[in-house]
Scaffold this motif. Structure first.
Motif, PDB file in Angstrom:
ATOM      1  N   LYS A  38     -29.141 -28.462   6.951  1.00  0.00           N
ATOM      2  CA  LYS A  38     -29.606 -29.538   6.072  1.00  0.00           C
ATOM      3  C   LYS A  38     -30.346 -30.583   6.888  1.00  0.00           C
ATOM      4  O   LYS A  38     -29.994 -30.879   8.027  1.00  0.00           O
ATOM      5  N   LYS A  39     -31.379 -31.130   6.285  1.00  0.00           N
ATOM      6  CA  LYS A  39     -32.167 -32.160   6.944  1.00  0.00           C
ATOM      7  C   LYS A  39     -32.106 -33.414   6.088  1.00  0.00           C
ATOM      8  O   LYS A  39     -32.246 -33.349   4.865  1.00  0.00           O
ATOM      9  N   GLU A  40     -31.898 -34.513   6.740  1.00  0.00           N
ATOM     10  CA  GLU A  40     -31.857 -35.777   6.007  1.00  0.00           C
ATOM     11  C   GLU A  40     -33.245 -36.071   5.436  1.00  0.00           C
ATOM     12  O   GLU A  40     -34.247 -35.989   6.137  1.00  0.00           O
ATOM     13  N   MET A  49     -28.244 -35.926  -1.929  1.00  0.00           N
ATOM     14  CA  MET A  49     -27.972 -35.105  -0.755  1.00  0.00           C
ATOM     15  C   MET A  49     -26.646 -34.368  -0.905  1.00  0.00           C
ATOM     16  O   MET A  49     -26.520 -33.197  -0.543  1.00  0.00           O
ATOM     17  N   GLU A  50     -25.669 -35.046  -1.466  1.00  0.00           N
ATOM     18  CA  GLU A  50     -24.362 -34.422  -1.677  1.00  0.00           C
ATOM     19  C   GLU A  50     -24.467 -33.268  -2.667  1.00  0.00           C
ATOM     20  O   GLU A  50     -23.859 -32.212  -2.478  1.00  0.00           O
ATOM     21  N   THR A  51     -25.250 -33.474  -3.726  1.00  0.00           N
ATOM     22  CA  THR A  51     -25.460 -32.406  -4.709  1.00  0.00           C
ATOM     23  C   THR A  51     -26.171 -31.215  -4.075  1.00  0.00           C
ATOM     24  O   THR A  51     -25.810 -30.059  -4.312  1.00  0.00           O
ATOM     25  N   THR A  52     -27.177 -31.498  -3.260  1.00  0.00           N
ATOM     26  CA  THR A  52     -27.916 -30.441  -2.582  1.00  0.00           C
ATOM     27  C   THR A  52     -26.990 -29.622  -1.683  1.00  0.00           C
ATOM     28  O   THR A  52     -27.026 -28.384  -1.676  1.00  0.00           O
ATOM     29  N   LYS A  84     -32.078 -30.523  13.598  1.00  0.00           N
ATOM     30  CA  LYS A  84     -33.321 -29.770  13.642  1.00  0.00           C
ATOM     31  C   LYS A  84     -33.006 -28.283  13.534  1.00  0.00           C
ATOM     32  O   LYS A  84     -32.114 -27.774  14.214  1.00  0.00           O
ATOM     33  N   VAL A  85     -33.734 -27.609  12.677  1.00  0.00           N
ATOM     34  CA  VAL A  85     -33.416 -26.220  12.358  1.00  0.00           C
ATOM     35  C   VAL A  85     -33.364 -25.341  13.603  1.00  0.00           C
ATOM     36  O   VAL A  85     -32.385 -24.625  13.844  1.00  0.00           O
ATOM     37  N   ALA A  86     -34.423 -25.374  14.404  1.00  0.00           N
ATOM     38  CA  ALA A  86     -34.490 -24.479  15.563  1.00  0.00           C
ATOM     39  C   ALA A  86     -33.350 -24.751  16.534  1.00  0.00           C
ATOM     40  O   ALA A  86     -32.698 -23.819  17.028  1.00  0.00           O
ATOM     41  N   GLY A  87     -33.093 -26.024  16.818  1.00  0.00           N
ATOM     42  CA  GLY A  87     -32.036 -26.367  17.759  1.00  0.00           C
ATOM     43  C   GLY A  87     -30.661 -25.955  17.260  1.00  0.00           C
ATOM     44  O   GLY A  87     -29.841 -25.430  18.027  1.00  0.00           O
ATOM     45  N   CYS A  88     -30.413 -26.163  15.970  1.00  0.00           N
ATOM     46  CA  CYS A  88     -29.109 -25.793  15.399  1.00  0.00           C
ATOM     47  C   CYS A  88     -28.883 -24.289  15.467  1.00  0.00           C
ATOM     48  O   CYS A  88     -27.798 -23.822  15.844  1.00  0.00           O
ATOM     49  N   PHE A 111     -35.226 -22.352  -1.718  1.00  0.00           N
ATOM     50  CA  PHE A 111     -34.431 -23.554  -1.905  1.00  0.00           C
ATOM     51  C   PHE A 111     -34.952 -24.700  -1.058  1.00  0.00           C
ATOM     52  O   PHE A 111     -34.976 -25.846  -1.485  1.00  0.00           O
ATOM     53  N   GLU A 112     -35.375 -24.402   0.156  1.00  0.00           N
ATOM     54  CA  GLU A 112     -35.971 -25.386   1.051  1.00  0.00           C
ATOM     55  C   GLU A 112     -37.108 -24.715   1.811  1.00  0.00           C
ATOM     56  O   GLU A 112     -37.059 -23.523   2.073  1.00  0.00           O
ATOM     57  N   LYS A 113     -38.115 -25.488   2.172  1.00  0.00           N
ATOM     58  CA  LYS A 113     -39.271 -24.934   2.870  1.00  0.00           C
ATOM     59  C   LYS A 113     -39.077 -25.043   4.377  1.00  0.00           C
ATOM     60  O   LYS A 113     -39.831 -25.702   5.073  1.00  0.00           O
TER      61      LYS A 113
END
Length: 277
Positions: A38-40, A49-52, A84-88, A111-113
């Motif tokens: 998840k990204k802020e 954000m909680e719903t997402t 960050k996606v790559a780092g995670c 769902f997310e790009k």
């Protein structure tokens, strides 16, 4: 237990990636760790954000329940990460001592790009193990029958051969060894390399064939050849220097990850993980 890492954004491409990861995990006798990052987002309220996150967790649970019965030697677990996606994804692969990361790319309708080409490239850069990228739209129902392994006249080029052999065993594939040179003076050396690679596959009992090409544009030549034989997977190396690869993937590898319509397995030289053992 060492698990295959699968990143998801709940797009069709990431679902295909998960299906293929199940086959890989079964052959490697391991499980799967399914990740959503998840990204802020500044435009979203805390409640949004909680719903997402709640919706994401429901989807992750559903995917685990769907695929758990298909895993023969391990199980499938999920995690929701922040950052960050790559780092995670790379950090989780290190924690798991993962043999492979599998991701879908260009999941713009999902769902997310998250898995657009630039993110996929960053994941490949930071990954501590081989990374399999699968473009949305790839026909999963078509078996991975044909694997292209490009070979040039440098020692690192051949380091992708063992991982390619493992993928061929997993999917029962035919390997197409593509010898590539820039000038005719390199032809004799290339023939020696191709014979060594051919002998390796023969020893492993993997059907293969070989051919040679001169090239000006490496990535275009590889992808054109892959298209001409209706290939299902291309296995490539990233930057020769593993430390450099964290900062710069290399033009050829980057273009292939961006442009390939079929799955691409990216191997960091000297860092090929358990898949080749």
């Amino acid at each position: 237990m060492k698990s295959v890492i699968v990143g998801t954004d709940f797009s069709k491409g990431s679902y295909v990636a998960l299906e293929i990861a199940v086959d890989i995990a079964n052959q490697l006798k391991t499980g799967i760790r399914l990740l959503w990052v998840k990204k802020e987002k500044k435009l979203l309220s805390g409640e949004q954000m909680e719903t997402t996150e709640h919706l994401a967790e429901e989807k992750l649970q559903q995917l685990c329940e769907e695929h758990r019965p298909n895993l023969r030697h391990g199980t499938i677990e999920y995690a929701i990460l922040s950052g960050k996606v790559a780092g995670c994804i790379a950090d989780e692969a290190r924690k798991e001592d993962s043999p492979m990361i599998v991701i879908g790319t260009n999941g713009a309708s999902g769902f997310e790009k998250y898995w657009m080409g630039s993110t996929a490239v960053r994941i490949v850069q930071e990954a501590p193990c081989p990374t399999l990228t699968i473009r949305e739209g790839f026909n999963f129902h078509k078996k991975l029958d044909n694997i292209v392994v490009p070979i040039r006249i440098n020692a690192n080029s051949r380091q992708k051969v063992a991982p390619a052999a493992q993928m061929a065993r997993i999917f029962g594939s035919h390997v197409h060894i593509l010898g590539l040179i820039e000038t005719a003076q390199d032809a004799l050396t290339l023939r020696t390399y191709l014979k060594q690679v051919e002998d390796f596959f023969a020893k492993e009992g993997i059907p293969c064939s070989k051919c040679g090409r001169r090239y000006e544009n490496y990535s275009k030549t590889v992808l054109d050849y892959a298209a001409s034989i209706d290939a299902d997977l291309v296995v490539i190396n990233t930057e020769q220097d593993r430390l450099l690869a964290r900062l710069f993937l290399g033009t050829n590898a980057q273009q292939i990850v961006h442009k390939s319509q079929i799955p691409v397995l990216c191997i960091h030289p000297e860092d090929i993980g358990d898949i080749a053992r």
